[in-house]
Design a protein around this motif. Sequence first.
Motif, PDB file in Angstrom:
ATOM      1  N   GLY A 181     -16.971   8.904   9.262  1.00 21.59           N
ATOM      2  CA  GLY A 181     -17.458   9.084  10.931  1.00 21.59           C
ATOM      3  C   GLY A 181     -18.973   8.638  11.838  1.00 21.59           C
ATOM      4  O   GLY A 181     -20.389   8.308  10.272  1.00 21.59           O
ATOM      5  N   ALA A 182     -19.523   8.144  11.909  1.00 24.86           N
ATOM      6  CA  ALA A 182     -20.590   7.983  13.434  1.00 24.86           C
ATOM      7  C   ALA A 182     -22.058   8.056  12.965  1.00 24.86           C
ATOM      8  O   ALA A 182     -22.765   8.101  12.071  1.00 24.86           O
ATOM      9  CB  ALA A 182     -20.803   6.920  14.162  1.00 24.86           C
ATOM     10  N   VAL A 183     -21.801   9.791  12.954  1.00 29.94           N
ATOM     11  CA  VAL A 183     -22.513  11.034  12.709  1.00 29.94           C
ATOM     12  C   VAL A 183     -22.678  10.720  11.179  1.00 29.94           C
ATOM     13  O   VAL A 183     -23.709  10.669  10.892  1.00 29.94           O
ATOM     14  CB  VAL A 183     -22.141  11.777  13.364  1.00 29.94           C
ATOM     15  N   GLU A 184     -21.712  11.215  10.817  1.00 32.06           N
ATOM     16  CA  GLU A 184     -22.061  11.823   9.060  1.00 32.06           C
ATOM     17  C   GLU A 184     -22.663   9.708   8.648  1.00 32.06           C
ATOM     18  O   GLU A 184     -23.985  10.348   7.672  1.00 32.06           O
ATOM     19  CB  GLU A 184     -20.996  11.828   8.351  1.00 32.06           C
ATOM     20  N   LEU A 204     -13.666   6.388  17.335  1.00 31.16           N
ATOM     21  CA  LEU A 204     -13.848   8.325  16.745  1.00 31.16           C
ATOM     22  C   LEU A 204     -12.680   8.715  16.343  1.00 31.16           C
ATOM     23  O   LEU A 204     -12.637   9.525  15.581  1.00 31.16           O
ATOM     24  CB  LEU A 204     -14.176   8.858  17.897  1.00 31.16           C
ATOM     25  N   ALA A 205     -11.393   7.576  16.392  1.00 26.85           N
ATOM     26  CA  ALA A 205      -9.834   8.049  16.414  1.00 26.85           C
ATOM     27  C   ALA A 205      -9.786   7.003  15.982  1.00 26.85           C
ATOM     28  O   ALA A 205      -9.723   5.803  17.011  1.00 26.85           O
ATOM     29  CB  ALA A 205      -9.802   8.989  17.186  1.00 26.85           C
ATOM     30  N   VAL A 206      -8.496   6.746  15.413  1.00 29.53           N
ATOM     31  CA  VAL A 206      -7.745   5.601  15.184  1.00 29.53           C
ATOM     32  C   VAL A 206      -6.488   5.445  16.836  1.00 29.53           C
ATOM     33  O   VAL A 206      -6.148   6.230  17.087  1.00 29.53           O
ATOM     34  CB  VAL A 206      -6.439   5.760  14.243  1.00 29.53           C
ATOM     35  N   GLY A 207      -6.823   3.704  16.918  1.00 30.70           N
ATOM     36  CA  GLY A 207      -5.799   3.632  18.402  1.00 30.70           C
ATOM     37  C   GLY A 207      -6.568   2.801  19.511  1.00 30.70           C
ATOM     38  O   GLY A 207      -6.017   3.079  20.463  1.00 30.70           O
ATOM     39  N   ALA A 208      -8.065   2.713  19.341  1.00 29.87           N
ATOM     40  CA  ALA A 208      -8.769   1.789  20.583  1.00 29.87           C
ATOM     41  C   ALA A 208      -8.220   0.502  20.657  1.00 29.87           C
ATOM     42  O   ALA A 208      -7.942   0.227  19.806  1.00 29.87           O
ATOM     43  CB  ALA A 208     -10.303   2.406  20.167  1.00 29.87           C
TER      44      ALA A 208
END
Length: 169
Positions: A31-34, A105-109
């Motif tokens: 993920g982007a934050v990590e 952030l989650a699949v499917g954008a």
Amino acid sequence: MKPLLLFATDMEAAAVRSLCGDVQTAVCGVGAVEAAVGMMEILERERPTSVVLCGIAGAYDCSLKVGDVVCVAVEQTTSLPTLYRKEYRATLSIPLPEVVSNTVLAVGAEPCGAKVENMEGAAVFAVCHHFGVPCGEIRAVSNYVSDLREQWDIPTALNNLARIIKKIY
């Protein structure tokens, strides 16, 4: 000097380490934050001269097949409202077919012109750009964005990723 090969997960890194034992690797988190926090810690600790983010990706485009390996030339932050979206460009040249990728952030954008999606790319590029560290990205297609998780072919993607990395580095 060879770049630091960066991965979101130990599983992705292990596939490459087993085939390419002499490359420098690190894991930044999922993920982007990590990935952003992990990248900053890695830059401080390892002081790499360049970074190549490596891992799996979901494909929007059916012209890409599961197992295909591509170079991400542009990362987009499409999960943000339009006003805040950004693009980050790779600053390392990698001899693979180039694509645009969404960091999601989650699949499917929605694709928004991208051929693949991942969860860390824009964050890693942003940190590298901020600190002046040349960066690139290599992704292996493990699935199509619409696939259920059970349909993903992670072993094929990681095997192909490791083979390509061994050829390049």
